[in-house]
Design a protein around this motif. Structure first.
Motif, PDB file in Angstrom:
ATOM      1  N   TYR A 180      37.334  26.615  37.927  1.00 59.02           N
ATOM      2  CA  TYR A 180      36.583  27.849  37.744  1.00 59.02           C
ATOM      3  C   TYR A 180      35.366  27.992  38.657  1.00 59.02           C
ATOM      4  CZ  TYR A 180      39.322  28.548  33.486  1.00 59.02           C
ATOM      5  OH  TYR A 180      40.347  28.740  32.596  1.00 59.02           O
ATOM      6  N   ASP A 181      34.731  26.889  39.013  1.00 57.97           N
ATOM      7  CA  ASP A 181      33.407  26.968  39.631  1.00 57.97           C
ATOM      8  C   ASP A 181      33.352  26.626  41.110  1.00 57.97           C
ATOM      9  OD1 ASP A 181      32.019  27.698  37.211  1.00 57.97           O
ATOM     10  OD2 ASP A 181      32.324  25.637  36.529  1.00 57.97           O
ATOM     11  N   LEU A 182      34.390  25.993  41.643  1.00 57.04           N
ATOM     12  CA  LEU A 182      34.374  25.592  43.052  1.00 57.04           C
ATOM     13  C   LEU A 182      35.410  26.377  43.830  1.00 57.04           C
ATOM     14  CD1 LEU A 182      34.118  21.692  42.751  1.00 57.04           C
ATOM     15  CD2 LEU A 182      32.302  23.410  42.569  1.00 57.04           C
ATOM     16  N   GLY A 183      35.010  26.855  45.008  1.00 57.34           N
ATOM     17  CA  GLY A 183      35.932  27.545  45.899  1.00 57.34           C
ATOM     18  C   GLY A 183      35.952  26.848  47.249  1.00 57.34           C
ATOM     19  N   VAL A 197      47.985  33.738  42.100  1.00 57.05           N
ATOM     20  CA  VAL A 197      47.778  32.365  41.630  1.00 57.05           C
ATOM     21  C   VAL A 197      46.318  32.173  41.238  1.00 57.05           C
ATOM     22  CG1 VAL A 197      47.800  29.935  42.288  1.00 57.05           C
ATOM     23  CG2 VAL A 197      49.692  31.419  42.974  1.00 57.05           C
ATOM     24  N   ALA A 198      45.400  32.618  42.113  1.00 58.11           N
ATOM     25  CA  ALA A 198      43.968  32.517  41.807  1.00 58.11           C
ATOM     26  C   ALA A 198      43.612  33.380  40.612  1.00 58.11           C
ATOM     27  CB  ALA A 198      43.153  32.948  43.026  1.00 58.11           C
ATOM     28  N   GLN A 199      44.249  34.534  40.507  1.00 53.78           N
ATOM     29  CA  GLN A 199      44.003  35.432  39.380  1.00 53.78           C
ATOM     30  C   GLN A 199      44.389  34.771  38.059  1.00 53.78           C
ATOM     31  OE1 GLN A 199      46.677  38.782  39.179  1.00 53.78           O
ATOM     32  NE2 GLN A 199      45.133  40.096  38.228  1.00 53.78           N
ATOM     33  N   ILE A 200      45.539  34.129  38.040  1.00 55.74           N
ATOM     34  CA  ILE A 200      46.022  33.479  36.823  1.00 55.74           C
ATOM     35  C   ILE A 200      45.132  32.288  36.458  1.00 55.74           C
ATOM     36  CG2 ILE A 200      47.927  32.129  35.853  1.00 55.74           C
ATOM     37  CD1 ILE A 200      49.794  33.946  37.580  1.00 55.74           C
ATOM     38  N   LEU A 201      44.754  31.489  37.454  1.00 57.02           N
ATOM     39  CA  LEU A 201      43.954  30.299  37.188  1.00 57.02           C
ATOM     40  C   LEU A 201      42.552  30.639  36.690  1.00 57.02           C
ATOM     41  CD1 LEU A 201      44.924  28.022  40.225  1.00 57.02           C
ATOM     42  CD2 LEU A 201      45.594  27.729  37.845  1.00 57.02           C
ATOM     43  N   SER A 202      42.009  31.750  37.165  1.00 54.05           N
ATOM     44  CA  SER A 202      40.617  32.080  36.854  1.00 54.05           C
ATOM     45  C   SER A 202      40.453  33.196  35.832  1.00 54.05           C
ATOM     46  CB  SER A 202      39.894  32.493  38.137  1.00 54.05           C
ATOM     47  OG  SER A 202      40.479  33.666  38.684  1.00 54.05           O
ATOM     48  N   ASN A 203      41.551  33.864  35.508  1.00 57.85           N
ATOM     49  CA  ASN A 203      41.509  35.020  34.594  1.00 57.85           C
ATOM     50  C   ASN A 203      40.674  36.166  35.155  1.00 57.85           C
ATOM     51  OD1 ASN A 203      43.062  33.675  32.571  1.00 57.85           O
ATOM     52  ND2 ASN A 203      41.212  32.579  31.928  1.00 57.85           N
ATOM     53  N   ASN A 204      40.586  36.262  36.475  1.00 60.37           N
ATOM     54  CA  ASN A 204      39.870  37.360  37.124  1.00 60.37           C
ATOM     55  C   ASN A 204      40.865  38.328  37.754  1.00 60.37           C
ATOM     56  OD1 ASN A 204      37.275  36.323  36.573  1.00 60.37           O
ATOM     57  ND2 ASN A 204      37.396  34.965  38.346  1.00 60.37           N
ATOM     58  N   SER A 205      40.427  39.559  37.965  1.00 62.70           N
ATOM     59  CA  SER A 205      41.298  40.550  38.588  1.00 62.70           C
ATOM     60  C   SER A 205      41.172  40.493  40.109  1.00 62.70           C
ATOM     61  CB  SER A 205      40.938  41.959  38.091  1.00 62.70           C
ATOM     62  OG  SER A 205      39.588  42.257  38.399  1.00 62.70           O
ATOM     63  N   ILE A 206      42.195  40.984  40.793  1.00 62.89           N
ATOM     64  CA  ILE A 206      42.175  41.079  42.249  1.00 62.89           C
ATOM     65  C   ILE A 206      41.442  42.359  42.634  1.00 62.89           C
ATOM     66  CG2 ILE A 206      43.589  41.286  44.321  1.00 62.89           C
ATOM     67  CD1 ILE A 206      45.781  39.712  42.788  1.00 62.89           C
ATOM     68  N   ASP A 207      40.442  42.227  43.477  1.00 63.77           N
ATOM     69  CA  ASP A 207      39.553  43.332  43.833  1.00 63.77           C
ATOM     70  C   ASP A 207      40.105  44.066  45.057  1.00 63.77           C
ATOM     71  OD1 ASP A 207      37.502  45.040  44.474  1.00 63.77           O
ATOM     72  OD2 ASP A 207      35.941  43.514  44.531  1.00 63.77           O
ATOM     73  N   ASP A 208      40.558  45.308  44.854  1.00 60.39           N
ATOM     74  CA  ASP A 208      41.097  46.092  45.969  1.00 60.39           C
ATOM     75  C   ASP A 208      40.050  46.330  47.052  1.00 60.39           C
ATOM     76  OD1 ASP A 208      43.612  46.280  44.833  1.00 60.39           O
ATOM     77  OD2 ASP A 208      43.191  48.179  43.815  1.00 60.39           O
ATOM     78  N   ALA A 209      38.791  46.474  46.654  1.00 58.57           N
ATOM     79  CA  ALA A 209      37.720  46.689  47.634  1.00 58.57           C
ATOM     80  C   ALA A 209      37.556  45.463  48.531  1.00 58.57           C
ATOM     81  CB  ALA A 209      36.402  47.001  46.922  1.00 58.57           C
ATOM     82  N   LEU A 210      37.766  44.281  47.962  1.00 60.91           N
ATOM     83  CA  LEU A 210      37.701  43.049  48.751  1.00 60.91           C
ATOM     84  C   LEU A 210      38.830  43.013  49.775  1.00 60.91           C
ATOM     85  CD1 LEU A 210      36.612  40.173  49.288  1.00 60.91           C
ATOM     86  CD2 LEU A 210      38.090  39.371  47.433  1.00 60.91           C
ATOM     87  N   LEU A 211      40.019  43.414  49.371  1.00 56.27           N
ATOM     88  CA  LEU A 211      41.155  43.434  50.295  1.00 56.27           C
ATOM     89  C   LEU A 211      40.915  44.421  51.427  1.00 56.27           C
ATOM     90  CD1 LEU A 211      44.169  43.354  47.788  1.00 56.27           C
ATOM     91  CD2 LEU A 211      42.772  41.470  48.658  1.00 56.27           C
ATOM     92  N   LYS A 252      35.884  33.834  41.941  1.00 52.88           N
ATOM     93  CA  LYS A 252      34.453  34.011  41.653  1.00 52.88           C
ATOM     94  C   LYS A 252      33.767  32.669  41.386  1.00 52.88           C
ATOM     95  CE  LYS A 252      34.883  38.751  39.995  1.00 52.88           C
ATOM     96  NZ  LYS A 252      34.507  39.284  41.321  1.00 52.88           N
ATOM     97  N   PRO A 253      33.826  31.763  42.357  1.00 53.24           N
ATOM     98  CA  PRO A 253      33.241  30.431  42.159  1.00 53.24           C
ATOM     99  C   PRO A 253      31.719  30.465  42.191  1.00 53.24           C
ATOM    100  CG  PRO A 253      33.947  30.683  44.426  1.00 53.24           C
ATOM    101  CD  PRO A 253      34.409  31.924  43.705  1.00 53.24           C
ATOM    102  N   LYS A 254      31.116  29.443  41.610  1.00 60.63           N
ATOM    103  CA  LYS A 254      29.664  29.276  41.685  1.00 60.63           C
ATOM    104  C   LYS A 254      29.249  28.634  43.002  1.00 60.63           C
ATOM    105  CE  LYS A 254      26.934  30.007  39.073  1.00 60.63           C
ATOM    106  NZ  LYS A 254      26.091  31.228  38.930  1.00 60.63           N
ATOM    107  N   ILE A 255      30.137  27.821  43.579  1.00 58.10           N
ATOM    108  CA  ILE A 255      29.838  27.179  44.863  1.00 58.10           C
ATOM    109  C   ILE A 255      31.038  27.364  45.793  1.00 58.10           C
ATOM    110  CG2 ILE A 255      29.085  25.101  46.061  1.00 58.10           C
ATOM    111  CD1 ILE A 255      28.284  23.925  43.366  1.00 58.10           C
ATOM    112  N   ILE A 256      30.769  27.854  47.000  1.00 58.48           N
ATOM    113  CA  ILE A 256      31.785  27.955  48.042  1.00 58.48           C
ATOM    114  C   ILE A 256      31.584  26.800  49.019  1.00 58.48           C
ATOM    115  CG2 ILE A 256      32.655  29.321  49.969  1.00 58.48           C
ATOM    116  CD1 ILE A 256      31.623  31.807  48.481  1.00 58.48           C
ATOM    117  N   PHE A 257      32.628  26.023  49.236  1.00 56.79           N
ATOM    118  CA  PHE A 257      32.626  24.977  50.259  1.00 56.79           C
ATOM    119  C   PHE A 257      33.539  25.452  51.389  1.00 56.79           C
ATOM    120  CE2 PHE A 257      31.714  22.658  46.315  1.00 56.79           C
ATOM    121  CZ  PHE A 257      30.586  21.944  46.687  1.00 56.79           C
TER     122      PHE A 257
END
Length: 214
Positions: free
Chosen positions: A80-83, A103-117, A150-155
């Motif tokens: 949930y917290d690391l990307g 896959v990321a949507q299912i793992l994180s329970n977040n929606s796919i953001d069309d604006a991001l795409l 939506k991670p808290k830390i991006i590596f």
């Protein structure tokens, strides 16, 4: 709040890569690590992101020492917290770009953001198989997949290596905005000094030590 704290980290393969590395990452902050090839930048990133265990020293994520975490707690933080974004995309080649995001949507329970795409300019090719995409498109899909969590830390290890300068600048602005808007942080490894100096702080791994230069 410190999202990440590394204290006195050392690592050796056949020879000592680095020792006594200490750094912190706060909310809304971005830091870059630069250095010559072979200096240990990627190895350090792997330690900070829990892909490798530190041989010496301590790493804390979200205020918790990873050495004292149980397996379930560590897996939850990684989920949930690391990307993690690498120059190699690690996408599922048999899937479409959209299915990789699912896959990321299912793992994180977040929606796919069309604006991001739209912003990453992959909205028009999202139904194509990964193998049908260019290297730059694959990289942008991998970036969208991480931000969908939506991670808290991006590596990020050379996250713009396959992108042209204009697209790379747009991607980095997206990362910076994401960190500020989501109280997140980013650790970036890059050979690009200009790119590195857009971050809040810059460190150079040199002579087995981590030196802050900005």
């Amino acid at each position: 709040m410190n999202l990440l704290s590394a204290q006195n980290i050392s690592h050796t393969f056949e020879y000592e890569l680095f020792y006594d590395v200490t750094l912190e990452l706060k909310e809304k902050e971005s830091i870059a690590i630069i250095g010559m090839s072979g200096s240990g930048k990627s190895t350090l990133l792997h330690i900070l992101s829990t892909l490798l265990k530190p041989q010496n020293g301590k790493v804390e994520l979200l205020g918790e020492d990873i050495a004292g975490m149980g397996k379930k707690r560590l897996e939850k933080i990684k989920r949930y917290d690391l990307g993690l974004i690498f120059q190699s995309h690690y996408l599922f080649n048999g899937f479409s770009a959209y299915e990789n995001l699912e896959v990321a949507q299912i793992l994180s329970n977040n929606s796919i953001d069309d604006a991001l795409l739209q912003r990453l300019d992959i909205h028009h090719c999202i139904k194509q198989k990964v193998t049908e995409l260019s290297g730059g498109q694959q990289q942008r899909v991998s970036i969208a997949r991480v931000l969908t969590k939506k991670p808290k830390i991006i590596f990020a290890d050379e996250p713009t290596g396959n992108l042209d300068k204009e697209t790379a600048d747009e991607v980095m602005n997206l990362f910076f905005e994401y960190c500020v808007e989501n109280d997140a942080g980013m650790v970036l490894v890059t050979h690009d000094n200009e790119l590195a100096h857009k971050c809040d702080r810059v460190y150079k791994l040199e002579d087995k030590k981590l030196h802050q230069i900005k």
